[in-house]
Design a protein around this motif. Structure first.
Motif, mmCIF file in Angstrom:
data_model
loop_
_atom_site.group_PDB
_atom_site.id
_atom_site.type_symbol
_atom_site.label_atom_id
_atom_site.label_comp_id
_atom_site.label_asym_id
_atom_site.label_seq_id
_atom_site.Cartn_x
_atom_site.Cartn_y
_atom_site.Cartn_z
ATOM 1 N N THR A 1 0.736 -1.167 0.112
ATOM 2 C CA THR A 1 -0.168 -0.015 0.099
ATOM 3 C C THR A 1 0.913 1.255 0.007
ATOM 4 O O THR A 1 1.798 1.434 0.795
ATOM 5 N N GLY A 2 0.537 2.254 -0.877
ATOM 6 C CA GLY A 2 1.461 3.223 -0.969
ATOM 7 C C GLY A 2 2.546 3.234 -1.740
ATOM 8 O O GLY A 2 3.297 4.365 -2.161
ATOM 9 N N ALA A 3 2.892 2.180 -2.468
ATOM 10 C CA ALA A 3 3.983 1.836 -3.236
ATOM 11 C C ALA A 3 3.703 2.641 -4.533
ATOM 12 O O ALA A 3 2.757 2.590 -4.988
ATOM 13 N N LYS A 4 4.677 2.762 -5.511
ATOM 14 C CA LYS A 4 4.560 3.484 -6.581
ATOM 15 C C LYS A 4 4.530 2.389 -7.924
ATOM 16 O O LYS A 4 4.622 2.698 -9.149
ATOM 17 N N ARG A 5 4.625 1.014 -7.606
ATOM 18 C CA ARG A 5 4.641 -0.117 -8.417
ATOM 19 C C ARG A 5 4.355 -1.291 -7.588
ATOM 20 O O ARG A 5 4.351 -1.312 -6.602
ATOM 21 N N TYR A 6 3.984 -2.295 -8.668
ATOM 22 C CA TYR A 6 3.993 -3.544 -8.082
ATOM 23 C C TYR A 6 4.994 -4.570 -8.822
ATOM 24 O O TYR A 6 5.525 -4.234 -9.899
ATOM 25 N N VAL A 7 4.924 -5.731 -8.503
ATOM 26 C CA VAL A 7 5.987 -6.559 -9.052
ATOM 27 C C VAL A 7 5.245 -8.036 -9.417
ATOM 28 O O VAL A 7 4.283 -8.260 -8.844
ATOM 29 N N THR A 8 5.630 -8.531 -10.545
ATOM 30 C CA THR A 8 4.983 -9.644 -11.065
ATOM 31 C C THR A 8 5.803 -10.845 -11.633
ATOM 32 O O THR A 8 7.120 -10.304 -11.781
ATOM 33 N N CYS A 9 5.676 -12.230 -11.553
ATOM 34 C CA CYS A 9 6.112 -13.197 -12.102
ATOM 35 C C CYS A 9 5.351 -13.961 -12.776
ATOM 36 O O CYS A 9 4.124 -14.372 -12.124
#
Length: 89
Positions: A55-63
């Motif tokens: 929450t509040g991050a500027k991005r997300y990570v995927t795999c």
């Protein structure tokens, strides 16, 4: 979109998971606090998609992994490898 905090659960649903869910048969869809994992069957192939965010991050990570019939028994190993890649959030 721009790199700014967003509703990442809604974003990953739209960008990463909705199309996968409609393309095949969802075998597993685990939603947690800041994480989601989906496994879908598309014929003999299995598709693995994972996403993580804070929450509040500027991005997300995927795999992601796409496993043909012969490799499906290794699905758990691919999932473990994806889980090991979460960094920098």
């Amino acid at each position: 979109g721009s790199c700014e905090p967003k509703d990442w659960a809604a974003t990953v649903d739209k960008v990463e998971f909705a199309q996968l869910a409609s393309a095949g048969t969802v075998e597993r869809d685990d939603k947690g606090e800041g994480t989601r994992t989906m496994i879908a069957a598309l014929g003999d192939r299995r598709e693995l998609a994972m996403a993580w965010w804070k929450t509040g991050a500027k991005r997300y990570v995927t795999c992601r992994a796409s496993l043909e019939k012969e490799a499906v028994p290794a699905l758990a190993a691919f999932e473990a490898a994806c889980k090991a890649t979460v960094t920098g959030l």
